[in-house]
Design a protein around this motif. Structure first.
Motif, mmCIF file in Angstrom:
data_model
loop_
_atom_site.group_PDB
_atom_site.id
_atom_site.type_symbol
_atom_site.label_atom_id
_atom_site.label_comp_id
_atom_site.label_asym_id
_atom_site.label_seq_id
_atom_site.Cartn_x
_atom_site.Cartn_y
_atom_site.Cartn_z
ATOM 1 N N ILE A 170 23.566 -13.277 29.326
ATOM 2 C CA ILE A 170 24.106 -14.473 28.663
ATOM 3 C C ILE A 170 23.021 -15.143 27.801
ATOM 4 O O ILE A 170 23.263 -15.536 26.663
ATOM 5 N N LYS A 171 21.798 -15.197 28.343
ATOM 6 C CA LYS A 171 20.725 -15.854 27.589
ATOM 7 C C LYS A 171 20.336 -15.063 26.331
ATOM 8 O O LYS A 171 19.795 -15.614 25.381
ATOM 9 N N ALA A 172 20.636 -13.735 26.375
ATOM 10 C CA ALA A 172 20.251 -12.913 25.223
ATOM 11 C C ALA A 172 21.258 -13.004 24.082
ATOM 12 O O ALA A 172 21.018 -12.488 22.997
ATOM 13 N N THR A 173 22.396 -13.651 24.338
ATOM 14 C CA THR A 173 23.446 -13.698 23.320
ATOM 15 C C THR A 173 23.455 -15.053 22.627
ATOM 16 O O THR A 173 23.266 -16.078 23.277
ATOM 17 N N THR A 174 23.638 -15.057 21.295
ATOM 18 C CA THR A 174 23.843 -16.355 20.643
ATOM 19 C C THR A 174 25.287 -16.402 20.155
ATOM 20 O O THR A 174 25.894 -15.372 19.866
ATOM 21 N N LEU A 175 25.837 -17.603 20.120
ATOM 22 C CA LEU A 175 27.225 -17.794 19.682
ATOM 23 C C LEU A 175 27.237 -18.657 18.446
ATOM 24 O O LEU A 175 26.495 -19.643 18.367
ATOM 25 N N ARG A 176 28.070 -18.266 17.462
ATOM 26 C CA ARG A 176 28.263 -19.152 16.320
ATOM 27 C C ARG A 176 29.135 -20.331 16.756
ATOM 28 O O ARG A 176 29.916 -20.194 17.720
ATOM 29 N N LEU A 177 29.008 -21.457 16.092
ATOM 30 C CA LEU A 177 29.943 -22.556 16.385
ATOM 31 C C LEU A 177 31.340 -22.026 16.090
ATOM 32 O O LEU A 177 31.560 -21.380 15.074
ATOM 33 N N GLY A 178 32.278 -22.238 17.042
ATOM 34 C CA GLY A 178 33.631 -21.720 16.838
ATOM 35 C C GLY A 178 33.856 -20.383 17.510
ATOM 36 O O GLY A 178 34.995 -19.944 17.678
ATOM 37 N N GLU A 179 32.782 -19.740 17.939
ATOM 38 C CA GLU A 179 32.945 -18.405 18.533
ATOM 39 C C GLU A 179 33.113 -18.521 20.050
ATOM 40 O O GLU A 179 32.296 -19.156 20.725
#
Ligand SMILES: Nc1ncnc2c1ncn2[C@@H]1O[C@H](COP(=O)(O)OP(=O)(O)OP(=O)(O)O)[C@@H](O)[C@H]1O
Ligand SMILES: [Mg+2]
Length: 392
Positions: A43-52
């Motif tokens: 989870i820490k290795a993943t980034t999310l775009r706003l809205g994703e």
């Protein structure tokens, strides 16, 4: 602190995981800085775009949500390397004074009961505490940056003060020497030398020499401060190399002869013109030749010459003099630096500092080579007029 709040939320809400995502510097992506469950690293290795995903969507809408059976939510996304199982999620934005900081979640994995509306209300209250903790951390970091910045400025200020003090001490010292001889000369004249006209004449000549020394120190100080502060902008013109070499060298010819030195000027006829301030460069050549005269014993030879490379002309002044100790060589271009105070005679040690400024302001380089006991060569380069115009 955030981890404590997340742990608290997870335990009080009987959940399996809690995560805190923060908006990154770009303001466009969320990254988990706290993840307490089995797949924390993924989870820490993943980034999310706003809205994703649900998390990104809550960040975008600013509305807390309770999603029981998240796998069926169309916004649901799969984090790589985590199992694909249905979960219940509480998700709330973290905000301080309407500024979005991130998102906090708690997760119950498959097989557990879903959350209830009261759970969401409680979770929102916890999120308020997390928001304050994040703001405090941000303020602390900003304060810390500012403090280190101030410490750096203070350090630079101290260094400047130190250099200035050293500079003033040097000037005072250099002015005191000719002043002391003036005082002694005047006293001698008053104490009777005036009654002996030939002696009086000799003393007056010495007075004049000392006044010249002081005048030169003051002139050099003014030149240096004008060059260093950029108050004396160069008057650049396409200039023949001979124009700033021949007149100053010829002017020093009588002095060289008095010192029983041979002064040769050897200029090839086909040197390209350089973009130069003729007067300032004459000053540089004067100082280099004058140094060569001062530091070369009778019988020696001084050569002033130049040659062309692509895009630049190299000028050099070579002598067969006492040379410069290797330890001093890197420092002779510093203000007031003299290699050997005992031998260096009347001089302030500013000539080369000024020369370096002038040459660098022309976009050139200046350096020295020397073998102690057998002589020195001072070199400087200047861009040719065509090369200088092509790059400007
Ligand atoms: N041609 C040279 N041979 C040997 N030593 C030199 C030569 N040129 C410079 N130096 C050394 O470098 C020092 C610095 O030179 P610089 O021209 O800056 O000062 P200065 O000649 O002593 O004083 P000023 O030029 O200000 O009258 C000199 O004092 C001397 O020790
Ligand atoms: Mg000098």
């Amino acid at each position: 602190m955030l981890e404590r709040i997340a742990t608290h939320a997870r335990d009080l809400l009987a959940a399996n995981d809690s995560e805190v995502y923060l908006v990154d510097a770009s303001g466009e992506r969320l990254r988990a800085i706290v993840a307490l469950g089995a797949y924390a690293a993924e989870i820490k290795a993943t980034t999310l775009r706003l809205g994703e995903g649900i998390v990104g969507s809550v960040a975008l809408t600013g509305e807390a949500e309770m999603v029981n059976d998240a796998a069926r939510d169309p916004r649901s996304i799969k984090i790589p390397a985590t199992p694909d199982e249905s979960e219940s999620i509480l998700c709330t934005p973290l905000r301080f004074k309407n500024r979005l900081q991130g998102v906090m979640t708690v997760v119950r994995t498959a097989g557990q009961a879903g959350f209830r509306p009261a759970d969401l209300e409680f979770f929102k209250a916890l999120a308020g505490q997390a928001a304050i903790a994040i703001e405090n951390a941000r303020l602390y970091a900003a304060e810390h940056d500012r403090a280190s910045e101030l410490a750096r400025t203070l350090e630079q200020q101290r260094e400047l003060d130190r250099l200035k003090n050293e500079f003033i001490q040097n000037i005072s010292h250099e002015l005191r020497t000719p002043l002391a001889s003036l005082k002694a000369l005047v006293e001698t004249l008053r104490d009777g030398a005036l009654d002996d006209p030939p002696a009086a004449q000799r003393f007056l000549d010495r007075v004049e020499d000392e006044v010249d020394v002081m005048a030169q120190i003051v002139q050099e100080l003014l030149d240096l401060s004008r060059t260093e502060s950029g108050q004396a902008p160069l008057q650049l013109k396409s200039t023949a190399v001979a124009d700033f070499i021949v007149p100053p060298a010829q002017r020093l010819q009588p002095q060289a002869e008095r010192a029983r030195l041979t002064l040769n000027i050897e200029l090839p006829g086909d040197l390209p013109p350089v973009l130069a301030d003729c007067e300032r460069l004459s000053q540089v050549v004067t100082n280099l030749v004058h140094n060569a005269i001062k530091f070369t014993p009778a019988g020696g030879t001084i050569t002033v010459s130049a040659f062309a490379n692509p895009d630049e002309v190299t000028v050099f002044v070579r002598d067969t003099g006492i040379g410069i100790p290797a330890d001093d060589l890197p420092r002779i271009f510093e203000r007031f630096y003299k290699a050997d105070r005992a031998r260096s005679g009347g001089g302030t040690g500013l000539g080369l500092a000024i020369a370096r400024h002038v040459i660098q302001a022309h976009g050139g380089r200046i350096w020295a080579e020397s073998v102690e006991g057998s002589g020195s060569t001072f070199w400087f380069t200047l861009p040719t007029a065509s090369a200088a115009l092509a790059t400007s």
